[in-house]
Write an enzyme that holds these catalytic residues in place. Structure first.
Site, PDB file in Angstrom:
ATOM      1  N   ASP A 136       0.859  -1.185   0.000  1.00 34.35           N
ATOM      2  CA  ASP A 136       0.000   0.000   0.000  1.00 34.35           C
ATOM      3  C   ASP A 136       0.899   1.240   0.000  1.00 34.35           C
ATOM      4  O   ASP A 136       2.131   1.142  -0.148  1.00 34.35           O
ATOM      5  CB  ASP A 136      -1.032  -0.035   1.145  1.00 34.35           C
ATOM      6  CG  ASP A 136      -0.426   0.235   2.516  1.00 34.35           C
ATOM      7  OD1 ASP A 136       0.823   0.374   2.619  1.00 34.35           O
ATOM      8  OD2 ASP A 136      -1.188   0.311   3.485  1.00 34.35           O
ATOM      9  N   CYS A 185       2.760  -3.413   4.107  1.00 34.00           N
ATOM     10  CA  CYS A 185       1.965  -2.210   4.382  1.00 34.00           C
ATOM     11  C   CYS A 185       2.580  -1.618   5.654  1.00 34.00           C
ATOM     12  O   CYS A 185       3.697  -1.993   6.023  1.00 34.00           O
ATOM     13  CB  CYS A 185       0.473  -2.521   4.504  1.00 34.00           C
ATOM     14  SG  CYS A 185       0.001  -3.659   5.820  1.00 34.00           S
ATOM     15  N   THR A 187       1.913  -1.772   9.044  1.00 30.30           N
ATOM     16  CA  THR A 187       2.168  -2.758  10.100  1.00 30.30           C
ATOM     17  C   THR A 187       2.342  -4.167   9.554  1.00 30.30           C
ATOM     18  O   THR A 187       2.798  -5.060  10.282  1.00 30.30           O
ATOM     19  CB  THR A 187       0.992  -2.820  11.084  1.00 30.30           C
ATOM     20  OG1 THR A 187      -0.166  -3.273  10.370  1.00 30.30           O
ATOM     21  CG2 THR A 187       0.719  -1.466  11.725  1.00 30.30           C
ATOM     22  N   HIS A 218       9.556 -23.256   9.350  1.00 30.27           N
ATOM     23  CA  HIS A 218       8.501 -23.877  10.158  1.00 30.27           C
ATOM     24  C   HIS A 218       7.102 -23.712   9.571  1.00 30.27           C
ATOM     25  O   HIS A 218       6.270 -24.606   9.716  1.00 30.27           O
ATOM     26  CB  HIS A 218       8.501 -23.288  11.576  1.00 30.27           C
ATOM     27  CG  HIS A 218       9.663 -23.743  12.401  1.00 30.27           C
ATOM     28  ND1 HIS A 218       9.776 -23.496  13.752  1.00 30.27           N
ATOM     29  CD2 HIS A 218      10.797 -24.419  12.058  1.00 30.27           C
ATOM     30  CE1 HIS A 218      10.908 -24.002  14.208  1.00 30.27           C
ATOM     31  NE2 HIS A 218      11.559 -24.563  13.202  1.00 30.27           N
ATOM     32  N   HIS A 259       6.376 -29.997  11.001  1.00 28.93           N
ATOM     33  CA  HIS A 259       5.818 -28.712  10.557  1.00 28.93           C
ATOM     34  C   HIS A 259       4.816 -28.917   9.418  1.00 28.93           C
ATOM     35  O   HIS A 259       3.826 -28.192   9.322  1.00 28.93           O
ATOM     36  CB  HIS A 259       6.936 -27.766  10.139  1.00 28.93           C
ATOM     37  CG  HIS A 259       7.912 -27.503  11.253  1.00 28.93           C
ATOM     38  ND1 HIS A 259       7.540 -26.875  12.413  1.00 28.93           N
ATOM     39  CD2 HIS A 259       9.217 -27.852  11.393  1.00 28.93           C
ATOM     40  CE1 HIS A 259       8.591 -26.807  13.223  1.00 28.93           C
ATOM     41  NE2 HIS A 259       9.615 -27.393  12.629  1.00 28.93           N
TER      42      HIS A 259
HETATM   43  C1  RB5 Z   1      -2.109   2.757   6.444  1.00 31.48           C
HETATM   44  O1  RB5 Z   1      -2.176   3.959   7.149  1.00 31.48           O
HETATM   45  C2  RB5 Z   1      -2.049   1.575   7.385  1.00 31.48           C
HETATM   46  O2  RB5 Z   1      -3.242   1.417   8.061  1.00 31.48           O
HETATM   47  C3  RB5 Z   1      -1.700   0.321   6.611  1.00 31.48           C
HETATM   48  O3  RB5 Z   1      -0.500   0.520   5.934  1.00 31.48           O
HETATM   49  C4  RB5 Z   1      -1.493  -0.938   7.418  1.00 31.48           C
HETATM   50  O4  RB5 Z   1      -0.668  -0.697   8.516  1.00 31.48           O
HETATM   51  C5  RB5 Z   1      -2.711  -1.661   7.790  1.00 31.48           C
HETATM   52  O5  RB5 Z   1      -2.684  -2.783   8.309  1.00 31.48           O
END
Ligand code: RB5
Length: 143
Positions: free
Chosen positions: A8, A65, A67, A98, A133
């Site tokens: 993203d 993305c 997180t 694993h 595994h």
């Molecule tokens: C974008 O702001 C953020 O929400 C996205 O990159 C991600 O972390 C979502 O899981």
């Protein structure tokens, strides 16, 4: 390897540099976007990557993305996908050895670019251990 990449806006800069790194390492990269830092919905890019992995159009995938969680949650709705989140190279090794992750997911806002490259290299180079595994992985899908 032929590697699909999806990201993203939060991971666009990392995607560009990681894709260049993977190409330098001899891999073919198929880019599923997004292609800028304009805000988008990660799921719009995760689903096409998952489809490509499931259909064998690419050997494996890398998704990023902010997180990593939005990508991982979306990807893991696909029956043929095992998407695993990694934020250091040891987890990158274990998620293949694993969990045999066929999509590596990384949290671009919480790791350095250098670490993202190290994790990707480790995950690519590591073989699946199989054995116990494989038994555990076989129990993941809902019956
Ligand atoms: C974008 O702001 C953020 O929400 C996205 O990159 C991600 O972390 C979502 O899981």
């Amino acid at each position: 390897m032929k590697i699909g990449i999806a990201n993203d806006h939060a991971a666009y800069d990392y995607k560009v540099k990681l894709a260049a790194h993977l190409k330098r390492m001899g891999h073919e990269v198929v880019d599923f976007g997004t292609d800028s830092t304009v805000s988008v919905d990660y799921s719009d890019f995760a689903h096409p990557l998952a489809d490509a992995v499931e259909r064998g159009k690419v050997d494996a995938g890398i998704a990023m993305c902010g997180t990593g969680n939005g990508m991982a949650m979306t990807l893991n709705h696909h029956r043929g996908i095992r998407a695993g989140l990694a934020w250091n190279s040891e987890i990158g090794r274990l998620v293949k050895a694993h969990n045999n992750a066929n999509v590596l997911v990384m949290p671009a806002r919480f790791i350095s670019l250098r670490m993202a490259m190290r994790i990707a290299d480790t995950w690519i180079e590591t073989p699946f251990d199989g054995g116990r595994h494989a038994r555990r992985i076989a129990k993941i899908p809902v019956k």
